[in-house]
Design an enzyme around this catalytic site. Structure first.
Site, mmCIF file in Angstrom:
data_model
loop_
_atom_site.group_PDB
_atom_site.id
_atom_site.type_symbol
_atom_site.label_atom_id
_atom_site.label_comp_id
_atom_site.label_asym_id
_atom_site.label_seq_id
_atom_site.Cartn_x
_atom_site.Cartn_y
_atom_site.Cartn_z
ATOM 1 N N LYS A 12 -43.804 -9.755 -4.511
ATOM 2 C CA LYS A 12 -42.842 -9.740 -3.856
ATOM 3 C C LYS A 12 -42.213 -10.421 -4.663
ATOM 4 C CE LYS A 12 -44.228 -13.949 -3.856
ATOM 5 N NZ LYS A 12 -43.728 -14.702 -4.662
ATOM 6 N N ASP A 139 -48.349 -16.211 1.775
ATOM 7 C CA ASP A 139 -47.717 -15.323 0.772
ATOM 8 C C ASP A 139 -48.200 -13.515 2.571
ATOM 9 O OD1 ASP A 139 -45.803 -16.543 -0.585
ATOM 10 O OD2 ASP A 139 -47.009 -16.125 -2.430
#
Ligand code: C5P
Length: 295
Positions: A12, A139
């Site tokens: 990401k 995350d």
């Protein structure tokens, strides 16, 4: 041969990362916009009598091959939650830079959850997976869901963001990693109270699929702290701008620098400029889907 399952999860970039002062639990409340990008790690599980872990691919020597690995912890957590009295041989094939601020370890944990669900026929729902993912790291839930999403709280409270089009990214990695707690610690040492906001302009740029506007709104409150720990990152960002990047920021807690390009052709020009100041340069596009089975 015993059943063997492979799942794949994306890295990401944070398009925006607003960070407030740490709460009593030591975590910093954040307001972020994640985008999943087309650098993937594959996690393969095979039923076994005891746990083991092997790694291949980029930066393999930097990845722990014991119970400290987040993918190992993920498989153990799933087994414990569902009363599975069996272990797994885990193999991780890495493409996502290690300790780069791109959530590579979190992607491995997310892929491990998806693979373990299939290996042991558990029928986990997305909500079941999300709950375990949030226990493993801030995350990890986003690596399960992918695409583009707002993350609140520690980053685990996710809301999908509507958008169109594909964005082209260049990632400049460094030969060293930055530890996330260390970067947050450096943030604590110097930063003023930040407001937890997400700019309307950024969400409008995503809705319109407009890279020029998106480039202007990239934001990372951890960037000054990352640059204090690794001053060369300021030069890397400057080189990206000079080479025509629409915007360039430290990705997450760094040290990877993410540069947004107008097109694939621009990506290559920016990549060749960054090649002179970075350890490694990777190109990717986003958004892409979250963790999924591949075989
Ligand atoms: O949740 P995760 O394991 O990814 O976090 C690693 C470390 O990063 C935490 O122990 C904490 O020191 C720091 N962190 C934080 N605030 C967040 C996320 C992470 O302070 N929102």
């Amino acid at each position: 041969m015993r059943k063997r399952i492979t799942a794949r999860a994306p890295g990401k970039v944070n398009l925006s990362l607003a960070v407030a002062a740490a709460g009593a639990d030591g975590y910093h409340p954040i307001a972020t916009v994640f985008q999943a990008i087309s650098l993937f790690d594959d996690v393969t599980l095979q039923a076994a009598d005891e746990f083991s872990l092997t790694v291949s691919g980029d930066d393999e020597a930097m990845v722990p091959d014991d119970a400290s690995n987040l993918a190992w912890q993920a498989v153990e957590l799933v087994a414990a939650e569902y009363g599975i009295d069996e272990a797994a041989a885990i193999h991780i094939h890495k493409t996502i830079p290690v300790a780069g601020g791109m959530a590579g370890g979190s992607a491995d944990a997310a892929a491990a959850i998806v693979a373990a669900d299939e290996l042991w026929d558990l029928g986990m729902t997305p909500a079941d997976m999300h709950r375990l993912a949030a226990q493993l790291g801030s995350d990890v839930p986003f690596a399960l869901t992918g695409h583009t999403a707002i993350g609140l709280g520690r980053g685990t409270e996710l809301t999908q963001v509507l958008g169109r089009g594909t964005f082209h990214w260049v990632f400049a990695t460094q030969g060293f990693g930055l530890s996330t707690p260390e970067v947050f610690g450096e943030f604590d040492a110097a930063e003023r109270e930040q407001e937890l906001t997400i700019e309307d302009d950024l969400l409008a740029a995503l809705r319109a699929g407009d890279p020029l506007s998106l480039g202007k709104t990239l934001r990372n409150d951890l960037q000054p702290a990352a640059i204090r720990l690794a001053p060369a990152l300021a030069d890397t960002i400057a080189v990206a701008h000079e080479a025509g990047a629409l915007g360039a920021v430290v990705s997450g807690s760094g040290p990877t620098v993410a540069a947004l390009a107008l097109s694939n052709a621009d990506c290559l020009r920016i990549a060749s400029a960054l090649d002179k100041v970075a350890d490694r340069v990777l190109t990717a596009h986003g958004p892409v889907a979250g963790a999924r089975l591949v075989s």
